[in-house]
Write an enzyme that holds these catalytic residues in place. Structure first.
Site: not given
Length: 573
Positions: A303-307
């Protein structure tokens, strides 16, 4: 009839000196001498000619070569504190054919062994045709001696070692366990089995026909102890990480969770905690789920942690202007029939704002503006889609899809953390590149004695720029505000992912993530927190995972004696 017969006088016997007497005497004497000669000859044959053969046959029936157990090597944390040690124990065995049937002795034996009398009698009867059976494995020497003091015939001892884990459930999945024969079965105990086990010794002993030890004769080979294994783990940090993770899982009635903390300068794993867990010193009622080291063997959609990683790829390799502004209105967009949404309509956002608001629309529009698959390419350089190389049994590679006939929706999804899978350890390792001037550090479960150079995967300027963007994510008015650490600047990113099931993404089933780097001015630790399926209204990463990071990172920075770099967040008592 002759005169001698008539008169009743017996006939005269021949005297020994007569020819017939001498013949009979000679025959008897000859037979005796021949027999004596044969006997002497046989003795000579047995003691001279057949001696090696007979001695070998006798030795084969009485001389035995027994194994001397080797002391299994200790596993210690980075400061030498024991995490796994072997202690001497005694195994009692019996020859069922020699154990008396006297009921009093049987009662005494069962009582001393701590077993049921009926069960003991049943086992002795079942093994009555054999000469060996275990009575009880791995007893303390004191308890075993109380049994041996009964002097029950047919009961014997065998010296062994038993593994003991001082940290108990705190580091169970990382260390693994050994079986009753002290052989590694899980975790690092299995991975380093040949090194830890050492080499058993050999001794020659004399035993009777029943296999009972009569006398030790000589040691043929001394037992060589196993090597000691020094982990990168800091036991103090491990205890704190496990304590906070367990409390959070219980608070949110979650299925489980993970905390991974890496040294930002070396890639060493300072802490790796898992929930659920188990006590390796008492495995009664063990839940198999507790055996899994989820931090290494279970990949998840991040999810968003790799943005921040996707943002770094777009800036460095995609040519995206760091000062670019993206229109995210009206807060949603449709691609290939799929609707991508933000929580609110944020309208115009710069790159830092996209990370700060965690805008899926903003990330998607940036990704779709690229001509090359720079995002998955950087993911692979950061280690996604390949095993991290720790040597841990069953470590997962995760998955980054190959760029073959990608749809626009798949292209966009990779930018906000869907369509790929990574383990928490891979995720923490990837962020060492952001914390370490663009140099990726390979994670290590063992303490490193030499400095590591790492691999330059992005430029230091881009790494610093993304780190500054992540610094703005953890502020009082953001969803990641609960990750703040008093006295320290924290760079971080939250993530909330729907769990998948047999029918696709599940309703009301999430995983909450947080990845953090601290302190921003001179990064020392990279920490990933994952809470699996928190139940209730609080399920976002900022609500369930960020507070765990705050407590764990705060304790770690103080224990590591890292000076504060943000005075306005220091609590005043």
């Amino acid at each position: 009839m002759s005169t001698e017969v008539r008169s009743g006088v017996s006939p005269r016997r021949p005297s020994p000196g007569a020819p017939m007497g001498r013949l009979r005497y000679g025959v008897i004497l000859g037979l005796v001498l021949v027999g004596l000669g044969l006997l002497v000859g046989r003795v000579v044959v047995l003691h001279v000619l057949d001696r090696p053969f007979l001695q070998g046959q006798g030795d084969a029936r009485t001389l035995r070569t027994d194994s001397l157990p080797a002391h299994r090597g200790m596993i210690a944390d980075r400061h030498g504190e024991p995490l796994a040690i072997s202690t001497p124990v005694v195994t009692l065995w019996a020859n069922p054919q020699d154990v008396p049937e006297d009921p009093i002795q049987r009662v005494q034996l069962a009582t001393a062994l701590g077993v049921d009398l009926e069960a003991l009698n049943e086992r002795l009867a079942r093994y009555s045709e054999r000469e060996f059976m275990y009575l009880r494995r791995q007893m303390t020497p004191e308890a075993a001696q109380r049994v041996l003091d009964l002097r029950v015939p047919g009961v014997y001892r065998q010296d062994e070692y038993k593994r003991y884990y001082p940290a108990g459930e705190v580091a169970a999945q990382l260390l693994g366990v050994t079986n009753v024969d002290d052989m590694g079965q899980e975790g690092l105990e299995l991975a380093y089995q040949p090194y830890l086990a050492g080499t058993p010794g050999l001794r020659r002993v004399l035993k009777d026909r029943r296999g009972r030890l009569v006398r030790d004769l000589e040691v043929l080979r001394e037992a060589k102890p196993g090597g000691e294994l020094t982990l990168a783990i800091d036991q103090r940090l491990q205890y704190m990480a496990y304590r906070e993770l367990k409390a959070a899982v219980a608070e949110h009635d979650a299925d489980g969770g993970v905390v991974v903390m890496l040294d930002a300068r070396t890639g060493e794993v300072l802490a790796m905690a898992n929930q659920p867990s188990y006590n390796p010193n008492n495995r009664a009622g063990l839940d198999p789920q507790g055996l899994r080291n989820r931090a290494i063997v279970d990949p998840y959609e991040p999810g968003s942690v790799v943005k921040p990683l996707a943002m770094a790829a777009m800036i460095e390799h995609g040519g995206i202007d760091p000062d670019r502004v993206v229109d995210t209105a009206p807060g949603w967009m449709v691609i290939d029939g799929f609707t991508i949404k933000d929580i609110l309509n944020y309208r115009d956002l710069d790159l830092a704002g996209i990370l700060r608001k965690s805008s899926n629309v903003g990330m998607s529009r940036l990704a779709l503006s690229l001509d090359e698959p720079v995002i998955p390419q950087l993911y692979r350089r950061l280690g996604f889609g390949q095993p991290p190389g720790t040597g841990f049994p069953g470590e997962a590679a995760g998955e980054v899809p190959a760029p073959v006939r990608w749809s626009s929706s798949q292209w966009a999804a990779l930018s906000y953390g869907y369509g790929l899978s990574v383990t928490p350890l891979q995720l923490a390792s990837a962020f060492t590149a952001i914390a370490n001037e663009g140099r990726l550090l390979q994670p290590s479960l063992l303490r490193l004695n030499e400095p590591v150079a790492g691999e330059q995967v992005i430029s230091s300027a881009v790494a610093r720029r993304v780190l500054e963007m992540m610094d703005k994510v953890v502020e009082p008015d953001t969803g990641a505000r609960r990750a703040e650490v008093p006295g320290y600047r924290v760079a971080g990113k939250t993530g909330t992912v729907r769990k998948t099931g047999a029918g696709g993404y599940q309703e009301n089933a999430y995983r909450g993530f947080f990845v953090g780097i601290a302190p921003v001015s001179d990064p020392r630790i990279v920490t990933v927190v994952m809470i699996d399926h928190p139940r209730g209204d609080a399920y976002y990463g900022g609500a369930v995972a960020a507070p765990v990071f705050s407590r764990v990172a705060g304790s770690a920075l103080r224990l590591l004696d890292v000076p504060p770099d943000r005075r306005d967040l220091v609590k005043v008592e």
